[in-house]
Write an enzyme that holds these catalytic residues in place. Sequence first.
Site, mmCIF file in Angstrom:
data_model
loop_
_atom_site.group_PDB
_atom_site.id
_atom_site.type_symbol
_atom_site.label_atom_id
_atom_site.label_comp_id
_atom_site.label_asym_id
_atom_site.label_seq_id
_atom_site.Cartn_x
_atom_site.Cartn_y
_atom_site.Cartn_z
ATOM 1 N N ARG A 288 0.749 -1.226 -0.231
ATOM 2 C CA ARG A 288 -0.094 -0.149 0.030
ATOM 3 C C ARG A 288 0.872 1.147 -0.072
ATOM 4 N NH1 ARG A 288 -2.449 -1.920 5.343
ATOM 5 N NH2 ARG A 288 -4.334 -3.285 4.806
ATOM 6 N N CYS A 289 0.391 2.281 -0.674
ATOM 7 C CA CYS A 289 1.085 3.598 -0.571
ATOM 8 C C CYS A 289 1.040 3.998 1.003
ATOM 9 C CB CYS A 289 0.563 4.622 -1.402
ATOM 10 S SG CYS A 289 -1.085 4.798 -1.398
#
Length: 521
Positions: A288-289
């Site tokens: 995930r960012c």
Amino acid sequence: MTAARTVTSLLDGSAAGDAPGRTLTIVNPARLEETVVEARLGDAATFLDACRRAKTAQPTWAAVPAPVRGRAIQQLGRLVEDNFESLSRLITREIGKPIRESRGEVQEVIDTCTFFLGEGRRLYGQTVPSEMPDKQLFTFRVPVGVAGIVTAGNFPVAVPSWYIVPALLCGNTVVWKPAEYTPATAEAFAQLILHAGLPRGAFQLALADGPQTFEGIERALEGDVLDKVGFTGSTEVGGRIGELCGRHLQSPCLELGGKNPLVVMPDADLDLAVKGAVFSGFGTAGQRCTSLGTAIVHRDVHDDFMARFTKAATDAPIGDPTEDVLYGPMISARFGERYERWLELIGPHHTVSGSEGIGRITADNPRTGFVGDPATGLYYHPVIVDGVTIEDDLYRTETFGPIVGVAAFDTFDQAMDLANGHGYGLSSSIYTNDPLHVFRFRDRISAGMVSVNNSTSGAEAHLPFGGNGRSGNGSRQSGLWVLDQFTRWQAMNWDYAGHLQRAQMDTAELDADLRFRLPVD
């Protein structure tokens, strides 16, 4: 054996003809012998063609009253809800996301549609008082035009919905270029969008790889058939897109990488902090960012936190994403290969924990309690790296995978230096029960999003999402704030005095006696 289904670009709602790009075979990362779909990619000309079609359709769609456009968004939400389980399982099958997380992602699409349904009746302008008599001033939101949306595949429907839903609601037409490694989910979501009541040409799906997409954006900008670019992906590519759009006097919406800090103060609830760190760092296999980059822990509680964090990671169920696991496989082989290169950033001064080994989980590199058969997929050990310093490459590098760094601090200033020093500014978290620490942290953190006693992941659909510095250009998605990305303000003045009134010149003067003074006793 049944032949794999084939998907391709959808132009004006129909499958494109012979695709000039590559053909990709997409396999289930949890069961590598299982083919999910064959994807025929287009090229730069495909993207350009999609933009031209969208440009032609845009005036017709913009002429539809905004509340009616909102009904299309409502209908999309209902279609997603009615296809909830099928779409969730397809996400899990294509990228290996645990089924519970996939269901949460699909729910986020529904929530986004629910929110923006109402905005169709609230695309408010303002009535502004004039400095002159017999004159009225107004402001209006008007659509930008054609929005080209380029998204990553770790959230193959939620993140695209953050762009596509408000862009369509505001009267723009959309060309969506999803990640080339999630074509099955992209095609399924596109079909739901196309069946929501949009007129022909309002939504286009262009399948292409990164270089061809970049060339397509360049040609579309040069041809004046692309008015806004939304991009979710790496900082490096986002910088190139920002530079390209800037040459055409456009401001893109950029949502880029993150190296998200989680600060643990000495008064923190350590059990709660560990739960947040485990979910932030290892949920979605760290892909995930907003995944946790570095846990920044006060030295007084460092050893206690590390003991609990190590045990939680060691005990966490990992494996088959159709089961109740913390995380499943890496999205694809290229993600696994890249993650293995990041493991090389671990240095001799670091202490590694979290599992029996590091790297890919195999019969020769096992993990106790693994759920299922690791030989079937791209499964990797969770890794906790203690002893991270601000000089380390591991500290500065976004590592898209199940690896979390831990750094110790003595003073609040040291914690803030570690929280901001990498240059990213997407998400952040602090665990404390002291309001003073909360507000000092919020005031000094560079991140666009702050959590208190919660994970670095977990944005809600009606809050602004986005980052600063290496994480983005300050644009925001979700909630009311994204409307500024897909509309432009238009000002209108209406003078009904019957004669020319000149602003700043013909305004009335009020006589005042500014020499007046009260008597002094």
